[in-house]
Design a protein around this motif. Sequence first.
Motif, PDB file in Angstrom:
ATOM      1  N   VAL A  43       0.829  -1.207   0.000  1.00 27.03           N
ATOM      2  CA  VAL A  43       0.000   0.000   0.000  1.00 27.03           C
ATOM      3  C   VAL A  43       0.860   1.253   0.000  1.00 27.03           C
ATOM      4  O   VAL A  43       0.616   2.197  -0.767  1.00 27.03           O
ATOM      5  CB  VAL A  43      -0.956  -0.008   1.211  1.00 27.03           C
ATOM      6  CG1 VAL A  43      -1.659   1.320   1.333  1.00 27.03           C
ATOM      7  CG2 VAL A  43      -1.963  -1.136   1.085  1.00 27.03           C
ATOM      8  N   ILE A  44       1.884   1.271   0.852  1.00 29.71           N
ATOM      9  CA  ILE A  44       2.769   2.446   0.894  1.00 29.71           C
ATOM     10  C   ILE A  44       3.396   2.678  -0.475  1.00 29.71           C
ATOM     11  O   ILE A  44       3.490   3.812  -0.965  1.00 29.71           O
ATOM     12  CB  ILE A  44       3.882   2.252   1.944  1.00 29.71           C
ATOM     13  CG1 ILE A  44       3.284   2.130   3.330  1.00 29.71           C
ATOM     14  CG2 ILE A  44       4.905   3.351   1.874  1.00 29.71           C
ATOM     15  CD1 ILE A  44       2.964   3.448   3.968  1.00 29.71           C
ATOM     16  N   THR A  45       3.823   1.579  -1.118  1.00 27.69           N
ATOM     17  CA  THR A  45       4.415   1.701  -2.451  1.00 27.69           C
ATOM     18  C   THR A  45       3.425   2.342  -3.405  1.00 27.69           C
ATOM     19  O   THR A  45       3.769   3.274  -4.142  1.00 27.69           O
ATOM     20  CB  THR A  45       4.821   0.313  -2.988  1.00 27.69           C
ATOM     21  OG1 THR A  45       5.705  -0.303  -2.068  1.00 27.69           O
ATOM     22  CG2 THR A  45       5.480   0.419  -4.337  1.00 27.69           C
ATOM     23  N   SER A  46       2.180   1.834  -3.412  1.00 29.97           N
ATOM     24  CA  SER A  46       1.207   2.365  -4.356  1.00 29.97           C
ATOM     25  C   SER A  46       0.933   3.836  -4.114  1.00 29.97           C
ATOM     26  O   SER A  46       0.852   4.627  -5.056  1.00 29.97           O
ATOM     27  CB  SER A  46      -0.115   1.607  -4.239  1.00 29.97           C
ATOM     28  OG  SER A  46       0.110   0.247  -4.313  1.00 29.97           O
ATOM     29  N   VAL A  47       0.790   4.203  -2.840  1.00 25.83           N
ATOM     30  CA  VAL A  47       0.481   5.598  -2.541  1.00 25.83           C
ATOM     31  C   VAL A  47       1.590   6.522  -3.043  1.00 25.83           C
ATOM     32  O   VAL A  47       1.345   7.523  -3.729  1.00 25.83           O
ATOM     33  CB  VAL A  47       0.274   5.770  -1.014  1.00 25.83           C
ATOM     34  CG1 VAL A  47       0.290   7.221  -0.624  1.00 25.83           C
ATOM     35  CG2 VAL A  47      -1.022   5.107  -0.581  1.00 25.83           C
ATOM     36  N   ILE A  48       2.833   6.146  -2.732  1.00 19.69           N
ATOM     37  CA  ILE A  48       3.938   7.020  -3.125  1.00 19.69           C
ATOM     38  C   ILE A  48       4.120   7.025  -4.636  1.00 19.69           C
ATOM     39  O   ILE A  48       4.387   8.070  -5.242  1.00 19.69           O
ATOM     40  CB  ILE A  48       5.222   6.604  -2.398  1.00 19.69           C
ATOM     41  CG1 ILE A  48       5.039   6.841  -0.912  1.00 19.69           C
ATOM     42  CG2 ILE A  48       6.416   7.356  -2.924  1.00 19.69           C
ATOM     43  CD1 ILE A  48       6.240   6.500  -0.087  1.00 19.69           C
ATOM     44  N   MET A  49       3.947   5.864  -5.277  1.00 19.24           N
ATOM     45  CA  MET A  49       4.091   5.827  -6.739  1.00 19.24           C
ATOM     46  C   MET A  49       3.030   6.690  -7.400  1.00 19.24           C
ATOM     47  O   MET A  49       3.318   7.422  -8.351  1.00 19.24           O
ATOM     48  CB  MET A  49       3.967   4.391  -7.253  1.00 19.24           C
ATOM     49  CG  MET A  49       5.148   3.530  -6.937  1.00 19.24           C
ATOM     50  SD  MET A  49       6.665   4.161  -7.649  1.00 19.24           S
ATOM     51  CE  MET A  49       7.087   2.880  -8.725  1.00 19.24           C
ATOM     52  N   CYS A  50       1.788   6.614  -6.906  1.00 20.97           N
ATOM     53  CA  CYS A  50       0.738   7.431  -7.510  1.00 20.97           C
ATOM     54  C   CYS A  50       1.047   8.910  -7.327  1.00 20.97           C
ATOM     55  O   CYS A  50       0.910   9.708  -8.264  1.00 20.97           O
ATOM     56  CB  CYS A  50      -0.623   7.100  -6.888  1.00 20.97           C
ATOM     57  SG  CYS A  50      -1.314   5.577  -7.528  1.00 20.97           S
ATOM     58  N   ALA A  51       1.464   9.283  -6.105  1.00 22.66           N
ATOM     59  CA  ALA A  51       1.743  10.689  -5.845  1.00 22.66           C
ATOM     60  C   ALA A  51       2.884  11.197  -6.723  1.00 22.66           C
ATOM     61  O   ALA A  51       2.785  12.246  -7.366  1.00 22.66           O
ATOM     62  CB  ALA A  51       2.079  10.889  -4.367  1.00 22.66           C
TER      63      ALA A  51
END
Lengths: 114, 511, 308
Positions: free
Chosen positions: B96-104
């Motif tokens: 989840v952390i990966t996805s959030v940062i990648m999207c941002a």
Amino acid sequence: MTTPFDAAMLLGLSGSALIGIGLFVIITHPRVLRKIVGFNLLGAGIFLVFGVAAKRGAMAGLAGDPVPQALVITGIVVAFAATALAIALLKRLFELTGSSDLAPLPPDASSRRT
Amino acid sequence: MLPQAAAAAYIATSDGLLLVLSLMLPVAALLASLLTGARATKFLTFTASAAALALSVIIAVRIAQTGEAIVYVLGAWQPPLGLALRADGTAAVLLVITSVIMCATGLYAHWQFDLPSGTGDSRVSTVFRILMMAVWSALNAVFIGQDLFNLYVALELLTFGAVPLVCLDGRAETVAAALRYLMFALLGSLLYLLGAGLIYSTYGTLDLKILSGLADGRPALSVALAFMVAGLLAKSALFPLHLWLPPAHSGAPPAASAILSALVVKAPFFLILRLLFDLAPAISSRFAGQGLAALGALSILFCSIMAVRQERLKLMVAYSTVAQIGYLFLMFPLAVGTDVLPPWHTIAWTGGLLQLASHALAKAAMFLAAGVIADVFAHDRIRELRGFAHVLPVSAFAFGLGGLSLMGLPPSGGFTAKCLLLTAAIVEGYWWIAATISAGGVIAAGYVFRVISRAFSTPDLPLIPQRPVPRKLERIALALALAAVALGFLPLQPFTYLQVGRPSVSTWAAP
Amino acid sequence: MSTLFDFGLASSLVALALYVGWARDEQSSIVGFIALGLLLSLGWTRLRSIDVALTEAAIGSGVTGLLLLRTQTSLRNDKPTGQEFGVLAKVSIGILCAGLSAAVAYVVLIPPDPAPTLAPQALGSIDVTGLGNPVTAVLMAYRAIDTLLEKVVLILALVGVWSLTSNSHWGGAPAVPAIGTPQPLVFLGRSLPPIGVLIAVYLLWVGADAPGGAFQGGAVLAAMWLLAMFSGLQPIPQTQSVNVRLLLVGGPVIFLVTGFLGVGCGAFLAYPDGFAKPLIIVIEVALILSIAVTLGMLVAGPAKRGPG
């Protein structure tokens, strides 16, 4: 435990020697192109270690354990890709700066460049 | 010869396909991007990012609902012959952390490319998007992989995705930094592969679950693990193998720096965590654990001091990354379990992973903010940035909020994490670790306040922005910084979600 | 008798490796490396790993050696800046490396008894795949995702190489150094490729049941293509060329699609009963073209002139 003095052991020992030689070239040789060759030496040695496992895993009906062999094939291809990328970076560095040596990093001095 | 009956089989769960999708969706986007033009690549990246974010959230929610890990057996071939994927609570948090940062960061990069001053040009934007998808897929593969060789391929994918990000702007210094990064990373991968080969020679399998059942503390296993951990240390830039990181992360474009510092360096650390806690023999926990923590402490102290001495903002943030990664390695002696308490029930486990997550969010925020500052003023020399908060208040605020996590001040995820680690250190009698954590926080305050106090002071001559202020980019940085602060509201106790799917015993116990 | 041969082979490997490391100039070192690769292939046949021997000869020694030699030619006028470690540092590093070698040798010398192996499982399940070569079964069936990801890794390396060009050259074609092509090269460029293509196709086809496969065949194909390009008989395609991109991406895309179709009959990358071998052949055909194009473009390098 008696180990047969066979191809697997001899090549395994030469593999471990290649690992040591490759590591030494990577760490100490000043030219980057030689370091890249050193990476390939290290890789070759590591693959030989896998190969020893393959030969020793021979069973009735198979001359060698196929799994380490497949892993080595994958590894050789990945190693080539790494070499190609490293060489492209080296050539680009040479194009841009006229020198193919990586300038030694200042020992953690604070950067004064803009 | 493997004991056939004892090899615990993987029982695939019904939602296992989610794991496959989380791996293959970015790959599919990557491949499709190569076939299409710049505009289609933009659209593909958007859709794939949104889908991957949704996937990671669904995986996390499913694990919370069922209380079990999600498992998938690839090709229906059971390990050790085949490969499996597995996501437990800890892995889900990382996904989840990966996805959030990648999207941002993807959104930041997308907007930045469209700026008049942005590159907008095909090469940088197309390559960035392709590499971003590759890094995302590789990170997911590292977090859910179960086979040592599969993890090796994932690590190589990660390296090949990350290295060209460093030299995207085409300058000679960044090309040199990328080459140095590649060489360190390759050395790390090869040492890891060597260890994997030694493990196969000894146990005849590369599957982590089967190996954790077979691990018996043989010398061959210790030699193999030593090689693997040494290689992974080079990739995660622990002192003294950290020299490649500051020039690489500071030379990359801001969105790429955020991805590199927040996520890419954390993946090798996660692997070290899994290898040592699942495979290493009990007697090594004291020796190896303290050794790693000692290196971590040196990282914290030495690189925090280096960060204070930096003249350039981005270099300062990059040195801070190396320092904060040192905190992660303090987990090893502190998260040692006992006969009744597995390591993932300790507060140090929660503390370390919270440090990982909050540092990821905070550091991404700081790099994005630094990117806006460097873009607007055309330089990032700290001395000459007096009063930049008057021009860029949002960026300054985001930078400051991110800094709270680095310093370990409330409210922030970093505070909770360091508090947990400090408590664990004091409880277990590691006074030198407790002292390091405190000192690290003080020195971090040194370099963060250096920037913030300068930002809010009033200069004699007001700073003139060279380019228009990109408000949208600033807001992304702020959002990430607020997320890092939000993590601070977790209670100061072991986070039970992280324990889901973990076995009930570990060999990494106090002897 | 064979022990004597193996001993000679092993010592030659070590001796050549020392030469490669300590040769005075880069060119000798690289030529030594290519020779080392060929000796390594010999070693792999002694280890009864013919597939690996083929791959080592084709990719490990062949294409890698080609790439290194080309680079050496481009860099030959570069003067070294001469920064080196001192003697004391070198000796300590040497002792460290020797120690690491010894640690590996220890594990090699004292293997567990009986030796752990996955050969029985591999053989036991091979009928389902319909293949006769267990190594191909491992690559394309049991551990198919590693092969798929490895193909993506190759493509990613190519993207990385392509990114190392200036903005104005993005999408353009790589260049051959403009030093007239020697006549023997043109002769080889005319006569070898048809034979090479035949050998590549044979390697692919026979790889299902005997040593061979997509990687080895792909390397031979790439070599033939490079020969044609470097002898001036074929133009080097632009990096944005649709044909190049399609061939590049075709292999992994077909692999991926087949994998997802497999979800219908069990799991991702599973094969339906009875259709395993034909599907694997289809994937391998797509893969061999993809690998050939990737390897060829990796050697050709980044674009040196603008598109159009």
